[in-house]
Write an enzyme that holds these catalytic residues in place. Structure first.
Site, short mmCIF file in Angstrom:
data_model
loop_
_atom_site.label_atom_id
_atom_site.label_comp_id
_atom_site.label_asym_id
_atom_site.label_seq_id
_atom_site.Cartn_x
_atom_site.Cartn_y
_atom_site.Cartn_z
N TRP A 251 2.37 6.28 -3.81
CA TRP A 251 1.91 6.63 -2.37
C TRP A 251 1.41 7.86 -1.73
O TRP A 251 0.01 8.93 -1.75
CB TRP A 251 1.75 5.65 -1.14
CG TRP A 251 2.16 4.79 -1.55
CD1 TRP A 251 2.16 3.30 -1.58
CD2 TRP A 251 0.21 3.85 -1.21
NE1 TRP A 251 2.62 2.06 -1.67
CE2 TRP A 251 0.83 2.35 -2.07
CE3 TRP A 251 -0.72 3.73 -1.50
CZ2 TRP A 251 -0.18 2.05 -2.06
CZ3 TRP A 251 -1.47 3.27 -1.92
CH2 TRP A 251 -1.41 1.72 -2.14
N ASP B 208 3.80 9.46 6.03
CA ASP B 208 3.01 7.96 5.95
C ASP B 208 3.65 7.57 6.19
O ASP B 208 4.96 7.29 5.71
CB ASP B 208 2.59 7.85 4.21
CG ASP B 208 2.13 6.65 4.22
OD1 ASP B 208 2.16 5.77 4.86
OD2 ASP B 208 1.16 6.57 2.91
N LYS C 266 1.64 -3.49 6.98
CA LYS C 266 3.60 -4.28 5.95
C LYS C 266 3.58 -4.32 7.70
O LYS C 266 4.43 -5.14 7.63
CB LYS C 266 3.49 -3.59 5.65
CG LYS C 266 2.93 -2.85 4.91
CD LYS C 266 2.90 -1.87 3.66
CE LYS C 266 2.10 -1.88 2.95
NZ LYS C 266 1.12 -0.56 1.83
C1 PLP Z 1 0.56 -0.08 1.26
C2 PLP Z 1 0.85 1.81 1.37
C3 PLP Z 1 -0.62 2.01 1.89
C4 PLP Z 1 -2.01 1.78 1.50
O1 PLP Z 1 -1.94 1.26 2.76
P1 PLP Z 1 -3.65 1.36 2.82
O2 PLP Z 1 -3.83 1.15 4.08
O3 PLP Z 1 -4.03 0.09 2.10
O4 PLP Z 1 -4.69 2.03 2.66
C5 PLP Z 1 0.21 4.25 1.89
N1 PLP Z 1 0.86 4.41 1.42
C6 PLP Z 1 2.28 3.77 1.89
C7 PLP Z 1 3.26 4.42 1.75
C8 PLP Z 1 1.41 1.65 1.72
O5 PLP Z 1 2.81 1.25 2.02
#
Ligand code: PLP
Length: 362
Positions: free
Chosen positions: A104, A174, A198
């Site tokens: 990511w 993030d 999540k």
């Molecule tokens: C799942 C995830 C993403 C992507 O998320 P979306 O909302 O599907 O764009 C980005 N960064 C991390 C750390 C993730 O776990």
């Protein structure tokens, strides 16, 4: 526990607290006192004003978010933030530092490169992203526009257990896969963002927490919808926000308050992860992926001696009511995602299943 529900180890969208689903189901046709579904009301109605305001207030209370930060509920997922962060924060004369600890983070860097000048301040890709880099491995750019990090690496199963020291540069994080899984000091960050699906709610809502002084960096020439300052000035309602997602997110935050807040959920999460890692460490039958000091409390990744055996594990686990244990397609192996809402009894049940599997196949 609802009889029809299996143990859901999905990495995302992921398990939600059962009381949240039950409340949403009960009130779906008519919100109490409103007489209409949350799906049917105007995003500028009084009922929605209250849903939005209480989600914001609960978010602020749970994380102790300081006054000089704005909480935004946007769309486009964490992946759109990969673009919005540099578009809003990276001036043409500046460099943005990226600490790359997983796939990511790589994707975030890829988007930032399209916007401006970037530098990789650290990467553990050489070692298959098994670990978080040490402070003395980082090569930070003096005067960087910001430093970007990924607090929990969902795919590889690693997590930062301290923050990098980035000096005066705003830290942009993030936090998609571990937001609100532990106590957090927001004042250490310039921006925190997370797709909600999540640890906070359903897909379709993205939480962005931004320090107010950084809003001044958003240029008027940006597309309006991608401008943090415009979104902040309009209270996340420049256009129609993801109303249902915000409603569910609000219920999840209330549930989290009921659990006892972030310190309490942190303790539960630590206990859950420790039980699972104890099983992984018990016998060399299991091959844990992450270095011990970089292990994630949210995504537990491991392998078996062969892919055939891994496939058999997934098949038998699924049949026994443990869903979503297959690793990410890019790394293979097995992964148990155990976010806030994943029940503790599910960990104990999985450990028992694993021990039986080892007895038969070890
Ligand atoms: C799942 C995830 C993403 C992507 O998320 P979306 O909302 O599907 O764009 C980005 N960064 C991390 C750390 C993730 O776990």
């Amino acid at each position: 526990m609802n009889e029809a529900r299996v143990f859901n180890f999905s990495s995302g969208p992921a398990v939600l607290p059962l009381p949240v689903l039950e409340e949403a189901q009960r009130d779906l046709v008519a919100l109490p006192g409103v007489g209409m579904s949350v799906l049917e009301i105007s995003h500028r109605s009084k009922a929605f004003d209250e849903i939005l305001a209480s989600a914001q207030a609960d978010m602020r209370a749970l994380a102790g978010i300081p006054e000089n930060y704005t909480v935004l509920f946007l769309q486009g997922g964490a992946s759109l933030q990969f673009s919005m962060v540099p578009m809003n924060l990276l001036a043409p004369s500046k460099t943005a530092d990226y600490i790359v600890t997983g796939d990511w983070g790589k994707k975030a860097l890829k988007e930032a490169k399209k916007v401006g000048t970037t530098s990789v301040a650290g990467s553990t890709e050489d070692g298959h992203f098994k670990r978080i880099p040490a402070q003395d491995e980082l090569r930070l750019t003096p005067g960087a526009a910001y430093v970007h990090m990924t607090s929990n690496n969902t795919i590889h199963g690693t997590q930062w257990h301290r923050l990098p020291d980035v000096g005066d540069a705003p830290l942009v994080c993030d936090m998609s896969s571990d937001i609100f899984s532990r106590a957090i000091d927001i004042s250490k960050y310039g921006v925190v963002y997370a797709g909600a699906q999540k640890n906070l709610g359903p897909s379709g809502v993205t939480v962005v927490i931004v320090r107010d002084d950084l809003l001044a960096r958003s240029a008027d020439t940006l597309p309006t919808m991608l401008n943090y300052r415009v979104q902040a000035e309009n209270g996340s309602r420049y256009n129609t926000p993801p109303a249902f997602g915000i409603y569910i997110l609000g219920l999840v935050l209330k549930w989290l308050k009921g659990v006892g807040g972030l310190a309490a959920v942190q303790e539960i999460n630590a206990r859950k992860a420790a039980a699972l890692y104890a099983e992984l460490d018990r016998t060399p039958f299991w091959l844990p992926h992450a270095d011990t000091d970089s292990r994630s409390q949210m995504n537990v990744t491991f392998r078996l001696s062969s892919e055939v055996l891994e496939q058999q594990f997934v098949k038998e686990a699924t049949a026994a009511g443990f869903d979503g244990l297959k690793g990410h397609r890019s790394v293979g192996g097995l992964r148990a995602s155990i976010y806030n809402a994943f029940p503790e009894e599910g960990i104990a049940a999985l450990v028992q299943f694993m021990q039986r599997f080892e007895q038969k196949n070890g």
